[in-house]
Design a protein around this motif. Structure first.
Motif, PDB file in Angstrom:
ATOM      1  N   TRP A  33       2.901  69.360  74.700  1.00 51.62           N
ATOM      2  CA  TRP A  33       3.550  69.674  73.424  1.00 51.62           C
ATOM      3  C   TRP A  33       5.051  69.864  73.637  1.00 51.62           C
ATOM      4  CZ3 TRP A  33       1.706  70.228  68.399  1.00 51.62           C
ATOM      5  CH2 TRP A  33       2.496  70.928  67.513  1.00 51.62           C
ATOM      6  N   SER A  74       6.850  66.607  75.026  1.00 51.55           N
ATOM      7  CA  SER A  74       7.019  65.621  73.962  1.00 51.55           C
ATOM      8  C   SER A  74       8.203  65.990  73.070  1.00 51.55           C
ATOM      9  CB  SER A  74       5.734  65.522  73.134  1.00 51.55           C
ATOM     10  OG  SER A  74       5.895  64.640  72.055  1.00 51.55           O
ATOM     11  N   PHE A 117      11.112  63.231  73.284  1.00 53.18           N
ATOM     12  CA  PHE A 117      10.864  62.261  72.223  1.00 53.18           C
ATOM     13  C   PHE A 117      11.231  62.795  70.848  1.00 53.18           C
ATOM     14  CE2 PHE A 117       8.029  61.228  75.721  1.00 53.18           C
ATOM     15  CZ  PHE A 117       8.346  59.901  75.928  1.00 53.18           C
ATOM     16  N   TYR A 174       4.209  63.740  69.268  1.00 52.78           N
ATOM     17  CA  TYR A 174       3.913  62.547  70.048  1.00 52.78           C
ATOM     18  C   TYR A 174       3.048  62.838  71.286  1.00 52.78           C
ATOM     19  CZ  TYR A 174       4.488  58.322  72.763  1.00 52.78           C
ATOM     20  OH  TYR A 174       4.227  57.197  73.488  1.00 52.78           O
ATOM     21  N   TRP A 175       2.607  64.119  71.469  1.00 48.03           N
ATOM     22  CA  TRP A 175       1.884  64.460  72.696  1.00 48.03           C
ATOM     23  C   TRP A 175       0.653  63.604  72.959  1.00 48.03           C
ATOM     24  CZ3 TRP A 175      -3.168  65.861  72.325  1.00 48.03           C
ATOM     25  CH2 TRP A 175      -3.619  66.364  71.113  1.00 48.03           C
ATOM     26  N   LEU A 206       1.845  60.531  74.820  1.00 41.86           N
ATOM     27  CA  LEU A 206       2.247  60.877  76.184  1.00 41.86           C
ATOM     28  C   LEU A 206       1.029  61.072  77.071  1.00 41.86           C
ATOM     29  CD1 LEU A 206       4.626  61.526  78.059  1.00 41.86           C
ATOM     30  CD2 LEU A 206       4.516  63.889  77.256  1.00 41.86           C
TER      31      LEU A 206
END
Length: 351
Positions: free
Chosen positions: A51, A54, A58, A63-64, A67
């Motif tokens: 978390w 990301s 990013f 986005y986690w 990833l």
């Protein structure tokens, strides 16, 4: 292949729109970043979560899952937020030069039908391996399909691989090879902050999974496939729901607010990795695959006067919806900077 392509497209879009890593040789790389032949890597530090990583690289914590999927070899736990100091996470794709090709001769144009449209890429998914042990909340106790009489052999405790005698409910026949979940007496759940006799429903804790194997001497016999906790005589059966461990991610419902109403087997405090239940379900727009914030409500006075008070809402964690019923849902804590508790507010993320 489609899932990998989707991941590359998402990752590339983040790097183009707001690049967090410098690809220029004269600019220093951020702390903890390595540039290798196949791309950029981050070395996990103590206290890091996907978390946080990301959000740092990013520009969005959401986005986690991408990833995690990009590093599925390095991250082997069923909980993708369990990463460890020293792990190397792949952050960016290698820049591969496009080979120069000689122009091909112009083909003879023939009238052909247009090619079929390419299939849309599948949305990213979250894999929750323990999905079958997640309970559910109903307004009233479920109508059981049968109950366990005893084990076929003397046992103090019924567990996996044991054979059991089953009493079907009146006017019911349990088919051979049919699978059923086992649950104990449902737990009655109160509505947080409501009147003393206001209830949110009945929580059904799942103890295991059985399969019907044979009928003999007018007896129904089954086998315990899985036992998530001790199974007891008198535990009840329901047809096994169709659940999948891979849950596609879905957009949240705007403006939703609810509260935590229960946890697993009486648990009242919740941190990262815990399962909990909220008082919002299908009728409120909640769906499996959505993400919502855990909110702390803090009372504060901007002037210092007790008469001038404001309520500030501070997100301190997030939950991922695993299963929904009409008026309640089961969720998994994917991030939490402090413990949540019964009655903690759950709300849609701010835009």
């Amino acid at each position: 292949m489609i899932k990998r392509l989707c991941l590359y497209l998402i990752l590339t879009s983040f790097l183009i729109c707001q690049p967090a890593l410098s690809t220029e040789e004269h600019k220093p790389l951020p702390d903890g970043i390595l540039k290798l032949d196949d791309g950029y890597y981050y070395i996990v530090q103590k206290g890091d979560t996907l978390w946080d990583i990301s959000a740092r690289f990013f520009n969005t914590a959401w986005y986690w899952p991408g990833l995690w999927a990009e590093n599925d070899v390095q991250i082997t736990s069923h909980n993708p937020h369990w990463i460890y100091p020293g792990q190397k996470l792949h952050l960016a794709l290698r820049e591969t030069p496009v080979p120069v090709q000689k122009p091909a001769p112009l083909p003879v144009v023939e009238k052909t039908s247009p090619p079929p449209p390419a299939p849309e890429p599948e949305p990213p998914s979250y894999h929750f391996a323990s999905i079958h042990r997640v309970g559910f909340v109903k307004p009233e106790p479920a109508e059981a399909s049968g109950k366990i009489i005893s084990a076929t052999e003397s046992r103090e405790m019924i567990s996996a691989s044991d054979r059991i005698y089953i009493q079907p409910a009146p006017d019911r026949t349990l088919p051979i090879a049919g699978r059923y979940i086992v649950y104990g007496k449902p737990e009655r759940i109160r509505e947080p902050g409501g009147r003393w006799r206001q209830y949110a429903g009945y929580l059904h804790h799942i103890s295991g999974i059985i399969e019907i194997t044979e009928y003999r001497n007018e007896l129904t016999i089954g086998n315990v496939i899985s036992a998530f906790r001790p199974i007891e005589e008198g535990d009840m059966l329901l047809p096994m729901p169709q659940r999948k461990a891979s849950i596609p991610m879905q957009p949240h419902t705007e403006g939703l607010e609810g509260k935590i109403i229960a946890g697993y087997l009486g648990q009242v405090m919740f941190g990262q990795g815990d399962i909990l239940y909220i008082n919002r379900g299908e009728k409120d727009g909640v769906r499996a695959g959505q993400t919502y914030h855990l909110i702390e409500e803090k009372e504060i006075s901007p002037t210092g006067s007790r008469r001038d008070r404001r309520i500030d809402r501070i997100p301190f964690g997030a939950i991922f919806i695993l299963d929904t019923r009409e008026g309640a849902s089961a969720a998994f804590v994917i991030d939490s900077r402090k413990d949540a508790k019964i009655g903690t507010l759950v709300a849609s993320p701010d835009r």
